[in-house]
Design a protein around this motif. Structure first.
Motif, PDB file in Angstrom:
ATOM      1  N   PRO A   1      96.555  28.245 -29.716  1.00 31.02           N
ATOM      2  CA  PRO A   1      96.202  28.450 -28.304  1.00 31.02           C
ATOM      3  C   PRO A   1      94.952  27.689 -27.886  1.00 31.02           C
ATOM      4  CG  PRO A   1      95.706  30.417 -29.581  1.00 31.02           C
ATOM      5  CD  PRO A   1      96.463  29.493 -30.487  1.00 31.02           C
ATOM      6  N   ALA A   2      93.997  27.540 -28.809  1.00 35.25           N
ATOM      7  CA  ALA A   2      92.729  26.894 -28.436  1.00 35.25           C
ATOM      8  C   ALA A   2      92.955  25.437 -28.081  1.00 35.25           C
ATOM      9  CB  ALA A   2      91.718  27.016 -29.579  1.00 35.25           C
ATOM     10  N   ILE A   3      93.648  24.700 -28.948  1.00 35.85           N
ATOM     11  CA  ILE A   3      93.745  23.265 -28.646  1.00 35.85           C
ATOM     12  C   ILE A   3      94.816  22.984 -27.596  1.00 35.85           C
ATOM     13  CG2 ILE A   3      92.624  22.550 -30.779  1.00 35.85           C
ATOM     14  CD1 ILE A   3      95.108  21.755 -32.003  1.00 35.85           C
ATOM     15  N   LEU A   4      95.823  23.861 -27.502  1.00 35.55           N
ATOM     16  CA  LEU A   4      96.799  23.688 -26.419  1.00 35.55           C
ATOM     17  C   LEU A   4      96.116  23.862 -25.054  1.00 35.55           C
ATOM     18  CD1 LEU A   4      99.985  25.525 -27.771  1.00 35.55           C
ATOM     19  CD2 LEU A   4      99.823  23.091 -27.184  1.00 35.55           C
ATOM     20  N   ALA A   5      95.116  24.719 -25.006  1.00 31.92           N
ATOM     21  CA  ALA A   5      94.426  24.965 -23.728  1.00 31.92           C
ATOM     22  C   ALA A   5      93.397  23.883 -23.410  1.00 31.92           C
ATOM     23  CB  ALA A   5      93.754  26.332 -23.765  1.00 31.92           C
ATOM     24  N   GLY A   6      93.194  22.934 -24.347  1.00 30.63           N
ATOM     25  CA  GLY A   6      92.269  21.835 -24.054  1.00 30.63           C
ATOM     26  C   GLY A   6      90.893  21.981 -24.680  1.00 30.63           C
ATOM     27  N   ASN A   7      90.743  22.977 -25.559  1.00 32.56           N
ATOM     28  CA  ASN A   7      89.484  23.122 -26.288  1.00 32.56           C
ATOM     29  C   ASN A   7      89.518  22.239 -27.533  1.00 32.56           C
ATOM     30  OD1 ASN A   7      88.357  25.725 -24.919  1.00 32.56           O
ATOM     31  ND2 ASN A   7      90.496  26.181 -25.396  1.00 32.56           N
ATOM     32  N   THR A   8      88.362  22.015 -28.118  1.00 25.75           N
ATOM     33  CA  THR A   8      88.317  21.398 -29.444  1.00 25.75           C
ATOM     34  C   THR A   8      87.814  22.464 -30.417  1.00 25.75           C
ATOM     35  OG1 THR A   8      86.111  20.550 -28.965  1.00 25.75           O
ATOM     36  CG2 THR A   8      87.967  19.058 -28.599  1.00 25.75           C
ATOM     37  N   MET A   9      87.989  22.213 -31.713  1.00 19.12           N
ATOM     38  CA  MET A   9      87.745  23.308 -32.652  1.00 19.12           C
ATOM     39  C   MET A   9      87.154  22.839 -33.969  1.00 19.12           C
ATOM     40  SD  MET A   9      90.547  26.085 -33.957  1.00 19.12           S
ATOM     41  CE  MET A   9      90.231  27.395 -32.803  1.00 19.12           C
ATOM     42  N   VAL A  10      86.330  23.724 -34.543  1.00 16.92           N
ATOM     43  CA  VAL A  10      85.938  23.586 -35.949  1.00 16.92           C
ATOM     44  C   VAL A  10      86.399  24.869 -36.640  1.00 16.92           C
ATOM     45  CG1 VAL A  10      84.081  23.193 -37.597  1.00 16.92           C
ATOM     46  CG2 VAL A  10      83.889  22.267 -35.275  1.00 16.92           C
ATOM     47  N   LEU A  11      87.260  24.712 -37.636  1.00 13.52           N
ATOM     48  CA  LEU A  11      87.808  25.867 -38.358  1.00 13.52           C
ATOM     49  C   LEU A  11      87.155  25.993 -39.724  1.00 13.52           C
ATOM     50  CD1 LEU A  11      90.072  28.061 -38.974  1.00 13.52           C
ATOM     51  CD2 LEU A  11      91.481  26.156 -39.758  1.00 13.52           C
ATOM     52  N   LYS A  12      86.776  27.237 -40.063  1.00 10.55           N
ATOM     53  CA  LYS A  12      86.282  27.508 -41.419  1.00 10.55           C
ATOM     54  C   LYS A  12      87.085  28.652 -42.036  1.00 10.55           C
ATOM     55  CE  LYS A  12      83.197  30.240 -43.258  1.00 10.55           C
ATOM     56  NZ  LYS A  12      83.897  30.506 -44.536  1.00 10.55           N
ATOM     57  N   PRO A  13      87.929  28.321 -43.025  1.00 11.53           N
ATOM     58  CA  PRO A  13      88.660  29.393 -43.706  1.00 11.53           C
ATOM     59  C   PRO A  13      87.781  30.070 -44.760  1.00 11.53           C
ATOM     60  CG  PRO A  13      89.750  27.234 -43.939  1.00 11.53           C
ATOM     61  CD  PRO A  13      88.349  26.994 -43.475  1.00 11.53           C
ATOM     62  N   SER A  14      88.317  31.104 -45.389  1.00 13.95           N
ATOM     63  CA  SER A  14      87.565  31.823 -46.427  1.00 13.95           C
ATOM     64  C   SER A  14      87.646  31.089 -47.763  1.00 13.95           C
ATOM     65  CB  SER A  14      88.148  33.226 -46.590  1.00 13.95           C
ATOM     66  OG  SER A  14      87.709  33.796 -47.797  1.00 13.95           O
ATOM     67  N   PRO A  15      86.558  31.094 -48.530  1.00 15.85           N
ATOM     68  CA  PRO A  15      86.599  30.457 -49.860  1.00 15.85           C
ATOM     69  C   PRO A  15      87.545  31.173 -50.823  1.00 15.85           C
ATOM     70  CG  PRO A  15      84.339  31.022 -49.204  1.00 15.85           C
ATOM     71  CD  PRO A  15      85.238  31.642 -48.193  1.00 15.85           C
ATOM     72  N   LEU A  16      88.025  32.368 -50.460  1.00 20.69           N
ATOM     73  CA  LEU A  16      88.889  33.115 -51.383  1.00 20.69           C
ATOM     74  C   LEU A  16      90.376  32.771 -51.235  1.00 20.69           C
ATOM     75  CD1 LEU A  16      87.014  36.527 -51.196  1.00 20.69           C
ATOM     76  CD2 LEU A  16      87.192  35.013 -53.178  1.00 20.69           C
ATOM     77  N   ALA A  17      90.723  31.936 -50.290  1.00 20.38           N
ATOM     78  CA  ALA A  17      92.106  31.414 -50.162  1.00 20.38           C
ATOM     79  C   ALA A  17      92.065  30.170 -49.279  1.00 20.38           C
ATOM     80  CB  ALA A  17      93.036  32.466 -49.561  1.00 20.38           C
ATOM     81  N   PRO A  18      91.389  29.104 -49.750  1.00 18.36           N
ATOM     82  CA  PRO A  18      91.120  27.976 -48.850  1.00 18.36           C
ATOM     83  C   PRO A  18      92.174  26.865 -48.859  1.00 18.36           C
ATOM     84  CG  PRO A  18      89.914  27.700 -50.910  1.00 18.36           C
ATOM     85  CD  PRO A  18      90.691  28.975 -51.040  1.00 18.36           C
ATOM     86  N   LEU A  19      93.115  26.897 -49.814  1.00 14.81           N
ATOM     87  CA  LEU A  19      93.904  25.694 -50.088  1.00 14.81           C
ATOM     88  C   LEU A  19      95.111  25.538 -49.156  1.00 14.81           C
ATOM     89  CD1 LEU A  19      93.749  26.062 -53.982  1.00 14.81           C
ATOM     90  CD2 LEU A  19      92.223  24.714 -52.536  1.00 14.81           C
TER      91      LEU A  19
ATOM     92  N   VAL B   1      95.888  26.996 -46.378  1.00 19.07           N
ATOM     93  CA  VAL B   1      95.523  26.894 -44.957  1.00 19.07           C
ATOM     94  C   VAL B   1      94.978  25.496 -44.647  1.00 19.07           C
ATOM     95  CG1 VAL B   1      93.231  27.959 -45.288  1.00 19.07           C
ATOM     96  CG2 VAL B   1      94.243  27.931 -43.033  1.00 19.07           C
ATOM     97  N   SER B   2      94.325  24.871 -45.631  1.00 16.02           N
ATOM     98  CA  SER B   2      93.810  23.518 -45.384  1.00 16.02           C
ATOM     99  C   SER B   2      94.949  22.514 -45.273  1.00 16.02           C
ATOM    100  CB  SER B   2      92.850  23.102 -46.503  1.00 16.02           C
ATOM    101  OG  SER B   2      91.750  23.967 -46.498  1.00 16.02           O
ATOM    102  N   LYS B   3      96.004  22.724 -46.068  1.00 19.69           N
ATOM    103  CA  LYS B   3      97.173  21.840 -45.964  1.00 19.69           C
ATOM    104  C   LYS B   3      97.788  21.948 -44.562  1.00 19.69           C
ATOM    105  CE  LYS B   3      97.327  20.035 -50.088  1.00 19.69           C
ATOM    106  NZ  LYS B   3      97.040  18.600 -50.251  1.00 19.69           N
ATOM    107  N   VAL B   4      97.903  23.173 -44.075  1.00 21.92           N
ATOM    108  CA  VAL B   4      98.466  23.390 -42.728  1.00 21.92           C
ATOM    109  C   VAL B   4      97.554  22.768 -41.679  1.00 21.92           C
ATOM    110  CG1 VAL B   4      98.995  25.182 -41.011  1.00 21.92           C
ATOM    111  CG2 VAL B   4      99.754  25.462 -43.376  1.00 21.92           C
ATOM    112  N   THR B   5      96.258  22.962 -41.832  1.00 22.88           N
ATOM    113  CA  THR B   5      95.296  22.436 -40.854  1.00 22.88           C
ATOM    114  C   THR B   5      95.348  20.908 -40.823  1.00 22.88           C
ATOM    115  OG1 THR B   5      93.895  24.331 -41.326  1.00 22.88           O
ATOM    116  CG2 THR B   5      92.865  22.523 -40.141  1.00 22.88           C
ATOM    117  N   GLU B   6      95.486  20.318 -42.006  1.00 27.00           N
ATOM    118  CA  GLU B   6      95.551  18.849 -42.080  1.00 27.00           C
ATOM    119  C   GLU B   6      96.785  18.345 -41.320  1.00 27.00           C
ATOM    120  OE1 GLU B   6      95.175  17.397 -46.127  1.00 27.00           O
ATOM    121  OE2 GLU B   6      96.085  15.501 -45.523  1.00 27.00           O
TER     122      GLU B   6
END
Ligand code: NAD
Length: 492
Positions: free
Chosen positions: A164-182, A184-189
């Motif tokens: 919803p954030a980027i569809l609405a025209g915002n930009t984003m910095v995402l920080k996932p948790s170090p306890l399951a970071p991998l 979600v990073s693939k999806v984010t990439e």
């Protein structure tokens, strides 16, 4: 297939960004195995990501909505194509059973598709012609959004913000948790690659990175899912620059079982067991306290244990027979065990549930056999605190008034459930203080991405999912074109 171990980089301005320091992520099923390495970003990296997002906002906010939707749909397609690899990474780094990881990705995609299908209609200008001219009520992007997500549902609780954030025209910095970071990073990439550089940036790290993301003056909004204690720090960090916020926090969700609940309804009993133990109980909206009308308490407990013993099979997340994997980390396991030990030391009875499929593996990993706790008191920590693990106390109540009182006697108010005949359950449901109340089902089984989700009291503020979840990333901008330009009561 992805490399092994998996190496994750930060993403800043569309480029992979290497860090000097990296953090290993172990496999909770086999803690000696390193699944992959996530970057440990510095404060300078974090500031750089925020600066890039801030600069990119000036162009991204005016990009055509159709273009944004098309880019997001391409990302959805790519995530779909890679679901099985991503789910496997998630199960390895998190410990959740493979069907559960696949389910998380399916829900994430459902939401991303909903967002694409509805964003244009929900954010379109509301143009009103009236007796004094015309008013346009527009929905503007807010700016740079810092998204911070937890470890329990890393993909869905990140995409719930990203889409919803980027569809609405915002930009984003995402920080996932170090306890399951991998995973979600693939999806984010995948998503970041479909958008212009700087629209979606990814950093990793601990609380120091989180503090920068929540206090930097260039950040306009915080979208946070995590613990209530962490949220208190975030609100303080954000106070100086009055940031917008959506907070999805802890829960201690009550399940109320009324006197007309049919304890012989095996499907309903199974749903209740699942609502307590899916993902080894590590879900914000899991039913964490069961209150049962005293007139059916004994029979209920007997049938509940029967149903739990049938459904709960603890073991390797990749074993198709397994319903519950290990707990995500040793700290969580120790905390949940301490709540159980405390209740037991005060006289409560702890009953183990289900089967352990592989005893050797059980001893190797962060496994915990699910339990019910009988005879605990309303003010015992196992009832008061969010356990976030595979245990649940069952307590009797005298009548409906008493049940409503017990359910509302909490600092939390995320979800809740009422089990019994529909009319009766509805009357009770209406009086519970919670963001969502489900009838004869609970937790993820009753979740629907088309409708708003969020908590009351200290379970959070704002809503994700549904139309509210899209509007949450906009500011209302009113443009007035009045016919009467001069006010009659102001003298010449
Ligand atoms: P957490 O609060 O410990 O961490 C969440 C995130 O915040 C992580 O990325 C962490 O690195 C970051 N963080 C830690 N300190 C920070 C700080 N000072 N400033 C900014 N960021 C900081 O939570 P967790 O243990 O990862 O997740 C479990 C909690 O999340 C539970 O309480 C659970 O109920 C809650 N949760 C809520 C929902 C919901 O929708 N309401 C959903 C899932 C989980």
């Amino acid at each position: 297939m992805f490399e092994n171990p998996i190496i994750i980089d930060a993403i800043i301005n569309g480029e992979k960004y290497k860090t000097e320091k990296q953090e290993p992520r172990e496999n909770p099923t086999h803690p000696d195995e390193i699944v992959g390495y996530a970057p440990v970003n510095t404060l300078e990296d974090t500031v750089k990501a925020i600066d890039v997002a801030y600069d990119t906002f000036t162009t991204w906010r005016t990009s055509p909505m159709d273009e944004r939707i098309e880019r997001m749909r391409k990302a959805i397609q790519k995530i779909k194509e890679q679901t099985s690899e991503i789910a496997a990474i998630l199960s390895r780094e998190h410990g959740k059973a493979l069907y559960d990881s696949e389910g998380e990705i399916a829900v994430s995609l459902m939401w991303m598709e909903y967002a694409c299908d509805h964003v244009k209609e929900v954010l379109k200008n509301d143009v009103q012609e009236h007796d004094n001219g015309k008013t346009i009520i527009a929905k503007d992007a807010i700016g740079v959004v810092s998204a911070i997500s937890p470890w329990n549902y890393p993909i869905s609780l990140s995409t719930i913000k990203v889409a919803p954030a980027i569809l609405a025209g915002n930009t984003m910095v995402l920080k996932p948790s170090p306890l399951a970071p991998l995973a979600v990073s693939k999806v984010t990439e995948i998503i970041a690659n479909e958008f212009p550089p700087g629209v979606l940036n990814l950093v990793h790290g601990e609380a120091d990175v989180g503090v920068e993301l929540t206090s930097n003056p260039k950040v306009a909004k915080i979208a946070f899912t995590g613990g209530t204690e962490t949220a208190k720090h975030i609100m303080k960090a954000a106070a100086d620059t009055i940031k917008h916020m959506t907070l999805e926090l802890g829960g201690n969700d009550a399940a109320i079982v009324l006197n007309d609940f049919d304890v012989n309804d095996e499907r309903a009993m199974r749903r209740l067991v699942i609502s307590n133990f899916l993902t080894a109980g590590q879900i914000c909206m899991i039913a964490k306290r069961i209150y049962v009308d005293k007139s059916i308490y004994e029979r209920f407990v007997e049938k509940y244990i029967e149903a739990a013993n049938k459904w709960i099979r603890v073991g390797d997340p990749f074993d198709k027979n397994v319903t519950i994997g290990p707990v995500n980390n040793q700290k969580q396991l120790t905390f949940v065990q301490s709540l159980i030990d405390d209740a037991e030391s005060k006289g409560a009875k702890v009953i183990k549930l289900g089967k352990i499929l592989d005893q050797n593996l059980y001893e190797e990993g962060y496994f915990m056999q699910p339990t019910v706790v009988l005879g605990a008191n309303q003010d015992d920590p196992i009832v008061v605190e969010e356990q976030f693990g595979p245990t649940v106390p069952i307590l009797p109540f005298d009548d409906d008034e008493h049940a409503i009182h017990l359910a509302n006697d909490s600092i939390y108010g995320l979800t809740s459930s009422v089990w019994g005949k529909e009319d009766h359950a509805l009357k009770v449901a209406r009086r519970i203080q919670a963001g969502t109340t489900m009838i004869n089902t609970a937790a993820i089984q009753g979740l629907d991405v088309r409708f708003p989700f969020g908590g009351v009291k200290q379970s959070g503020m704002g809503r994700e999912y549904g139309k509210e979840g899209l509007l949450a990333y906009t500011d209302t901008h009113v443009i007035n074109l009045p016919k009467e330009l001069d006010l009659p009561y102001i003298p010449e």
